[in-house]
Design an enzyme around this catalytic site. Structure first.
Site, PDB file in Angstrom:
ATOM      1  N   HIS A  26       0.648  -1.065  -0.059  1.00  0.00           N
ATOM      2  CA  HIS A  26       0.031   0.000  -0.057  1.00  0.00           C
ATOM      3  C   HIS A  26       0.810   1.380   0.073  1.00  0.00           C
ATOM      4  CE1 HIS A  26       1.303  -0.210   4.213  1.00  0.00           C
ATOM      5  NE2 HIS A  26       0.419   0.996   4.336  1.00  0.00           N
ATOM      6  N   SER A  50       2.239  -7.372 -14.893  1.00  0.00           N
ATOM      7  CA  SER A  50       2.670  -6.341 -15.801  1.00  0.00           C
ATOM      8  C   SER A  50       2.664  -6.908 -17.277  1.00  0.00           C
ATOM      9  CB  SER A  50       4.162  -5.651 -15.427  1.00  0.00           C
ATOM     10  OG  SER A  50       4.847  -6.273 -16.118  1.00  0.00           O
ATOM     11  N   SER A  51       2.654  -5.754 -18.297  1.00  0.00           N
ATOM     12  CA  SER A  51       2.625  -6.195 -19.718  1.00  0.00           C
ATOM     13  C   SER A  51       4.034  -6.961 -20.169  1.00  0.00           C
ATOM     14  CB  SER A  51       2.352  -5.239 -20.409  1.00  0.00           C
ATOM     15  OG  SER A  51       3.488  -4.240 -20.452  1.00  0.00           O
ATOM     16  N   CYS A  52       5.019  -7.327 -19.159  1.00  0.00           N
ATOM     17  CA  CYS A  52       6.216  -7.789 -19.587  1.00  0.00           C
ATOM     18  C   CYS A  52       5.740  -9.374 -19.751  1.00  0.00           C
ATOM     19  CB  CYS A  52       7.416  -7.677 -18.763  1.00  0.00           C
ATOM     20  SG  CYS A  52       7.074  -8.115 -17.245  1.00  0.00           S
ATOM     21  N   TYR A  95      11.825 -11.553 -13.761  1.00  0.00           N
ATOM     22  CA  TYR A  95      10.356 -10.826 -13.481  1.00  0.00           C
ATOM     23  C   TYR A  95       9.169 -11.650 -14.190  1.00  0.00           C
ATOM     24  CZ  TYR A  95       7.308  -6.944 -11.857  1.00  0.00           C
ATOM     25  OH  TYR A  95       6.389  -6.335 -11.255  1.00  0.00           O
ATOM     26  N   LYS A 146       5.926 -13.560 -12.550  1.00  0.00           N
ATOM     27  CA  LYS A 146       4.358 -12.982 -12.590  1.00  0.00           C
ATOM     28  C   LYS A 146       3.603 -14.019 -13.342  1.00  0.00           C
ATOM     29  CE  LYS A 146       4.564  -8.877 -10.720  1.00  0.00           C
ATOM     30  NZ  LYS A 146       3.592  -8.751  -9.516  1.00  0.00           N
ATOM     31  N   THR A 186      -0.394  -1.578 -18.291  1.00  0.00           N
ATOM     32  CA  THR A 186       0.475  -1.195 -19.173  1.00  0.00           C
ATOM     33  C   THR A 186       1.552  -0.169 -18.312  1.00  0.00           C
ATOM     34  OG1 THR A 186       0.835   0.004 -21.387  1.00  0.00           O
ATOM     35  CG2 THR A 186      -0.888   1.071 -19.791  1.00  0.00           C
ATOM     36  N   ASN A 187       2.408   0.597 -19.060  1.00  0.00           N
ATOM     37  CA  ASN A 187       3.028   1.328 -18.462  1.00  0.00           C
ATOM     38  C   ASN A 187       2.564   2.462 -17.629  1.00  0.00           C
ATOM     39  OD1 ASN A 187       5.727   0.539 -19.632  1.00  0.00           O
ATOM     40  ND2 ASN A 187       4.824   1.492 -21.492  1.00  0.00           N
ATOM     41  N   HIS A 203      11.334   4.808 -14.894  1.00  0.00           N
ATOM     42  CA  HIS A 203      10.827   4.395 -16.148  1.00  0.00           C
ATOM     43  C   HIS A 203      10.943   5.815 -17.024  1.00  0.00           C
ATOM     44  CE1 HIS A 203       8.370   1.192 -14.067  1.00  0.00           C
ATOM     45  NE2 HIS A 203       9.359   0.482 -14.779  1.00  0.00           N
ATOM     46  N   TRP A 212      17.580   9.587 -24.382  1.00  0.00           N
ATOM     47  CA  TRP A 212      18.257   8.063 -25.099  1.00  0.00           C
ATOM     48  C   TRP A 212      17.477   7.704 -26.276  1.00  0.00           C
ATOM     49  CZ3 TRP A 212      20.168   3.443 -21.615  1.00  0.00           C
ATOM     50  CH2 TRP A 212      21.101   4.029 -21.015  1.00  0.00           C
ATOM     51  N   ASP A 272      16.968   1.520 -28.123  1.00  0.00           N
ATOM     52  CA  ASP A 272      15.435   2.111 -28.242  1.00  0.00           C
ATOM     53  C   ASP A 272      14.789   1.067 -27.571  1.00  0.00           C
ATOM     54  OD1 ASP A 272      15.184   4.537 -29.508  1.00  0.00           O
ATOM     55  OD2 ASP A 272      14.979   3.550 -31.700  1.00  0.00           O
TER      56      ASP A 272
HETATM   57  N1  LIG Z   1       4.854   1.008 -12.186  1.00  0.00           N
HETATM   58  C1  LIG Z   1       4.445   0.476 -13.479  1.00  0.00           C
HETATM   59  O1  LIG Z   1       4.709   1.240 -14.381  1.00  0.00           O
HETATM   60  C2  LIG Z   1       3.727  -0.744 -13.298  1.00  0.00           C
HETATM   61  C3  LIG Z   1       3.297  -1.132 -14.417  1.00  0.00           C
HETATM   62  C4  LIG Z   1       2.679  -2.471 -14.664  1.00  0.00           C
HETATM   63  C5  LIG Z   1       2.405  -3.053 -13.616  1.00  0.00           C
HETATM   64  N2  LIG Z   1       2.885  -2.694 -12.527  1.00  0.00           N
HETATM   65  C6  LIG Z   1       2.650  -3.666 -11.224  1.00  0.00           C
HETATM   66  O2  LIG Z   1       1.996  -3.154 -10.041  1.00  0.00           O
HETATM   67  C7  LIG Z   1       2.669  -3.719  -8.981  1.00  0.00           C
HETATM   68  C8  LIG Z   1       3.174  -2.693  -7.836  1.00  0.00           C
HETATM   69  O3  LIG Z   1       4.179  -1.850  -8.728  1.00  0.00           O
HETATM   70  P1  LIG Z   1       4.630  -0.387  -8.255  1.00  0.00           P
HETATM   71  O4  LIG Z   1       5.139   0.342  -9.468  1.00  0.00           O
HETATM   72  O5  LIG Z   1       3.610   0.154  -7.051  1.00  0.00           O
HETATM   73  O6  LIG Z   1       5.699  -0.430  -7.328  1.00  0.00           O
HETATM   74  P2  LIG Z   1       6.533   0.206  -6.108  1.00  0.00           P
HETATM   75  O7  LIG Z   1       6.181   1.590  -6.053  1.00  0.00           O
HETATM   76  O8  LIG Z   1       7.905  -0.376  -6.054  1.00  0.00           O
HETATM   77  O9  LIG Z   1       5.748  -0.707  -4.678  1.00  0.00           O
HETATM   78  C9  LIG Z   1       5.963  -1.884  -4.453  1.00  0.00           C
HETATM   79  C10 LIG Z   1       5.507  -2.063  -2.936  1.00  0.00           C
HETATM   80  O10 LIG Z   1       5.866  -3.473  -2.843  1.00  0.00           O
HETATM   81  C11 LIG Z   1       6.106  -3.599  -1.503  1.00  0.00           C
HETATM   82  N3  LIG Z   1       6.962  -4.890  -1.107  1.00  0.00           N
HETATM   83  C12 LIG Z   1       8.180  -5.131  -2.067  1.00  0.00           C
HETATM   84  N4  LIG Z   1       8.610  -6.241  -1.493  1.00  0.00           N
HETATM   85  C13 LIG Z   1       8.022  -6.601  -0.186  1.00  0.00           C
HETATM   86  C14 LIG Z   1       8.212  -7.377   0.777  1.00  0.00           C
HETATM   87  N5  LIG Z   1       9.171  -8.350   0.684  1.00  0.00           N
HETATM   88  N6  LIG Z   1       7.238  -7.580   1.730  1.00  0.00           N
HETATM   89  C15 LIG Z   1       6.351  -6.899   1.793  1.00  0.00           C
HETATM   90  N7  LIG Z   1       6.227  -5.610   0.941  1.00  0.00           N
HETATM   91  C16 LIG Z   1       6.980  -5.621  -0.063  1.00  0.00           C
HETATM   92  C17 LIG Z   1       6.921  -2.258  -1.084  1.00  0.00           C
HETATM   93  O11 LIG Z   1       6.357  -2.163   0.315  1.00  0.00           O
HETATM   94  P3  LIG Z   1       7.412  -0.792   1.124  1.00  0.00           P
HETATM   95  O12 LIG Z   1       7.165   0.440   0.573  1.00  0.00           O
HETATM   96  O13 LIG Z   1       6.687  -1.068   2.430  1.00  0.00           O
HETATM   97  O14 LIG Z   1       8.729  -1.373   1.206  1.00  0.00           O
HETATM   98  C18 LIG Z   1       6.150  -1.396  -1.798  1.00  0.00           C
HETATM   99  O15 LIG Z   1       5.339  -0.671  -1.336  1.00  0.00           O
HETATM  100  C19 LIG Z   1       3.652  -4.690  -9.418  1.00  0.00           C
HETATM  101  O16 LIG Z   1       3.072  -6.082  -9.364  1.00  0.00           O
HETATM  102  C20 LIG Z   1       4.092  -4.028 -10.801  1.00  0.00           C
HETATM  103  O17 LIG Z   1       4.485  -5.238 -11.788  1.00  0.00           O
HETATM  104  C21 LIG Z   1       3.413  -1.470 -12.208  1.00  0.00           C
END
Ligand SMILES: NC(=O)c1ccc[n+]([C@@H]2O[C@H](COP(=O)([O-])OP(=O)(O)OC[C@H]3O[C@@H](n4cnc5c(N)ncnc54)[C@H](OP(=O)(O)O)[C@@H]3O)[C@@H](O)[C@H]2O)c1
Length: 303
Positions: free
Chosen positions: A13, A109-111, A138, A142, A166-167, A181, A204, A271
């Protein structure tokens, strides 16, 4: 039955996605949201996760916790990207099932889609070809989460679902140039150039690749939709269905930031894939669509 005081656990959260889900649900009147930082509860620890969920017994879990990072991080820590992400999601999914938790929304994620899958990427392209090698650690974690959700639906009729955004960009984004990113990295570069009266900004690649961007608050509305409604399928792409050339993105960000100089493209830098666009036909058939335009989203993030 879900009600506004049902307990909803948002794993991750404090992250960009998890905090957007928290905002969206709290704004919608949900009063019993719970979350734990990774320091309070390390989701890699199976018995601690099970004890926590057995004590709390939430109605729903939104899994936005993951070890995330770019190419460099994936390449440097392949073991952690594969193992930590599998542990986090496995512990949550296994306990959710064993404790009969009614809803589980898994974020990936889309990857997860093959590198050479046809564009736009449809849900049915999953596991039809080889992955992009730079982030396969990763992606494989997933994909195993997506398959666990599918297996629980098939075998136990669970109303669990995987959402593949997506992103994303929005409040709480990562602006560290070593790990960020493209969109937040550009905001920072143009802002710093403006502040330091630099006329040129070097970016880039060629600027030609096409990418899709979704505001994280729009994703959070899709999460809310699946919390409140039955999912008819196991996997849904979440995006805008529209992409933009990186060059045009740079021009928009430059205009929002108010930087006046030139943009120089360093074509010696890679790219990446020429185009990455999600087919969002499936989610658009439900009552959801993105409402935050890219320009409005960039402006609010910059502010
Ligand atoms: N950002 C993007 O562009 C994007 C795009 C597509 C999908 N997503 C997906 O959305 C999800 C969240 O991404 P986000 O961008 O929000 O990432 P983020 O900002 O890095 O947040 C990830 C959260 O996961 C928690 N976490 C990581 N390791 C943990 C552990 N061992 N135990 C408990 N909590 C843990 C962290 O908690 P703490 O802060 O408390 O350490 C952090 O708050 C991922 O599955 C990602 O693949 C993101």
């Amino acid at each position: 039955m879900l009600s506004k005081d049902s307990k909803i656990y948002i794993a991750g959260h404090n992250g960009m996605v998890g905090s957007a889900c928290w905002r969206a649900l709290s704004d919608a009147g949900y009063t019993n949201l719970i979350g734990k930082s990774s320091k309070e509860l390390d989701l890699r620890n199976q018995s601690n996760v099970k004890d926590f969920l057995a004590d709390e017994k939430p109605y729903a879990i939104i899994d936005a916790a993951a070890k995330v990072g770019g190419i460099l991080a994936n390449d440097t820590y392949p073991y952690e990207f594969l193992m930590d992400n599998m542990l986090i999601q496995n512990n949550l999914i296994k306990s959710a099932h064993e404790l009969d938790i009614k809803k589980f929304i898994f974020l990936g994620s889309s990857c997860i889609y093959p590198k050479l899958a046809p564009q736009p990427l449809k849900e049915e392209h999953l596991l039809t070809g080889a992955l992009e090698p730079t982030n396969e650690w990763y992606a494989i974690a997933k994909i195993s989460g997506v398959k666990l959700i599918e297996a629980l639906r098939k075998q136990y009729n669970r109303d669990y679902v995987s959402l593949m955004p997506t992103n994303l960009y929005g409040p709480g984004d990562n602006f560290d140039l070593n790990t960020s990113h493209v969109l937040p990295a550009m905001i920072r570069k143009f802002h710093e150039a403006k502040e330091n009266n630099k006329s040129d900004v070097v970016l880039w690649g060629t600027g030609n690749p096409m990418r899709e961007f979704l505001h994280v608050d729009d994703l959070a509305q899709a999460v809310k939709l699946f919390l409140e409604n039955h999912a008819d399928d196991f996997l849904y792409n979440i995006g805008t269905g529209k992409d933009i050339a990186i060059k045009d993105l740079a021009n928009s960000i430059q205009a929002v930031v108010g930087h006046k100089g030139s943009i120089l493209w360093d074509s010696t830098k890679p790219d990446g894939t020429p185009r990455k666009l999600l087919d969002v036909g499936k989610i658009l058939k439900m009552s959801w669509e993105p409402i935050i335009s890219l320009n409005d989203g960039i402006s609010s993030v910059y502010k």
